[in-house]
Motif scaffolding. Structure first.
Motif, PDB file in Angstrom:
ATOM      1  N   ARG A 120       0.816  -1.203   0.000  1.00  0.00           N
ATOM      2  CA  ARG A 120       0.000   0.000   0.000  1.00  0.00           C
ATOM      3  C   ARG A 120       0.858   1.265   0.000  1.00  0.00           C
TER       4      ARG A 120
ATOM      5  N   ASN B 132      -0.024   4.188   1.284  1.00  0.00           N
ATOM      6  CA  ASN B 132      -0.124   4.942   2.535  1.00  0.00           C
ATOM      7  C   ASN B 132      -0.339   4.046   3.746  1.00  0.00           C
ATOM      8  N   GLN B 133       0.346   4.428   4.832  1.00  0.00           N
ATOM      9  CA  GLN B 133       0.131   3.725   6.095  1.00  0.00           C
ATOM     10  C   GLN B 133      -1.338   3.876   6.491  1.00  0.00           C
ATOM     11  N   GLY B 134      -1.888   2.818   7.071  1.00  0.00           N
ATOM     12  CA  GLY B 134      -3.279   2.908   7.517  1.00  0.00           C
ATOM     13  C   GLY B 134      -4.249   2.306   6.522  1.00  0.00           C
ATOM     14  N   GLU B 135      -3.811   2.111   5.258  1.00  0.00           N
ATOM     15  CA  GLU B 135      -4.695   1.455   4.295  1.00  0.00           C
ATOM     16  C   GLU B 135      -4.644  -0.056   4.539  1.00  0.00           C
ATOM     17  N   PHE B 136      -5.667  -0.760   4.064  1.00  0.00           N
ATOM     18  CA  PHE B 136      -5.758  -2.207   4.301  1.00  0.00           C
ATOM     19  C   PHE B 136      -4.572  -2.940   3.664  1.00  0.00           C
ATOM     20  N   GLU B 137      -3.805  -3.631   4.498  1.00  0.00           N
ATOM     21  CA  GLU B 137      -2.576  -4.274   4.000  1.00  0.00           C
ATOM     22  C   GLU B 137      -2.705  -5.781   3.813  1.00  0.00           C
TER      23      GLU B 137
ATOM     24  N   THR C 181      -9.821  -3.109  -1.316  1.00  0.00           N
ATOM     25  CA  THR C 181      -8.754  -2.662  -2.234  1.00  0.00           C
ATOM     26  C   THR C 181      -9.280  -2.791  -3.662  1.00  0.00           C
TER      27      THR C 181
END
Ligand code: PEP
Ligand code: MN
Length: 318
Positions: A40, A42-47, A222
């Protein structure tokens, strides 16, 4: 006969994966892709669910007959994927850009006869792709195939599909058209482009596809815009070219032409300022002739573009 790899961008839950899987199996699609770890921006998006997703795949294998395809990017992920008996690995587009990662992956995978799919790198650097294949092949891997997902450049689609570049791989590794898998979902970025990209791939002689599916795409965590429902697969795969889709393409092209025309006008205005400063006539018949000759097929269009520029330059007075 074409090969289809389908399944969700990411495994989000046991329910989501099983529901999508059942619908795909009903259609006879048994090569199932599923994102376990998602790269991802950006940090915080579903990984991705990571090991929990692997557990879900393993559990589904007890009741359903399918081949599992997942993306792996490092040693730790490979060790886990092997522990859960994942059938095939693919190497993602971001990973292929980094030879350190490819080296680590090549030395970590135990089964050299496993099917390994390598996506093209994000940027238009075919050598990175060729280099990744060479690393696998030189290290004894016997079943390594390409996935084409286009290049991360500004254009109509999320990733631009320069099919011509695949010739390099055919020459280097003796691949035939049927060895390629076209990831139309990641090229498109939006399901509204999927049908035309499937048709375009077929025109270039490729008919193996990766198509992302989700039982409810609008709720996907996603790539929600590009996924379709499994039961829409046949409609997408066998679509005729339609007026709407072709018009859509025209609209995109027109937008580009108009923004380039605006840019052209800015440049010709600058030229007008220079001409005025140097006290040169605005209309240069010789130059006009040269421009019109270059684009003979669009003579009248260029005549008009030229007229507009001249009209604007005549207004300039410094
Ligand atoms: C994917 O297939 O889930 C993916 C992240 O694709 P890519 O590496 O082509 O961006
Ligand atoms: Mn995706």
């Amino acid at each position: 006969m074409n090969k289809i790899i389908s399944g969700p961008c990411s495994i989000e839950s046991r329910y989501q994966f099983e529901k999508t899987l059942i619908d795909l199996l009903k259609l006879g699609v048994s090569n199932i892709r599923a994102g376990v770890w998602k790269p991802r921006t950006n940090q915080g998006e579903f990984e991705g669910l990571g090991e929990d997703a692997l557990k879900i795949i393993k559990e589904m294998k007890i009741n359903y007959n399918f081949n599992s395809f997942i993306e792996v990017a490092n040693k730790e992920q490979i060790e886990l994927a092997e522990k859960y008996n994942i059938d095939c690995f693919w190497i993602g587009s971001r990973t292929v850009c980094n030879p350190f990662s490819i080296k680590e992956i090549v030395t970590s995978i135990k089964d050299k006869n496993k099917l390994i799919l390598i996506k093209n790198p994000m940027n238009y650097d075919i050598n990175l792709w060729v280099g990744a294949f060479n690393r696998f092949i030189k290290n004894g891997f016997t079943n390594v195939k390409p996935i084409f997902r286009g290049f991360n450049e500004v254009g109509i689609y999320r990733n631009q599909p320069y099919f011509e570049c695949l010739e390099v791989l055919k020459k280097e590794f003796n691949f035939k058209n049927n060895d390629f898998i076209i990831d139309v979902s990641h090229i498109a970025g939006d399901r509204k482009y999927l049908k035309e990209l499937i048709n375009k791939s077929k025109e270039f002689g490729y008919d193996n596809f990766i198509i992302e599916t989700h039982y409810n795409p609008t709720e996907a965590l996603t790539d929600s815009k590009q996924q379709i429902k499994p039961n829409e697969l046949n409609e997408y795969l066998n679509s005729e070219k339609t007026l709407d889709f072709e018009r859509n393409l025209i609209d995109d092209i027109d937008n580009k032409i108009v923004s380039l025309l605006k840019k052209r006008l800015e440049v010709t205005n600058e030229i007008g300022i220079i001409k005025s400063r140097l006290n040169i006539e605005v209309l240069d018949e010789q130059r006009k002739k040269e421009v019109l000759k270059k684009y003979a097929d669009f003579n009248s269009v260029y005549e008009e573009i030229h007229n507009i520029s001249v009209k604007n330059q005549l207004k300039i007075n410094i």
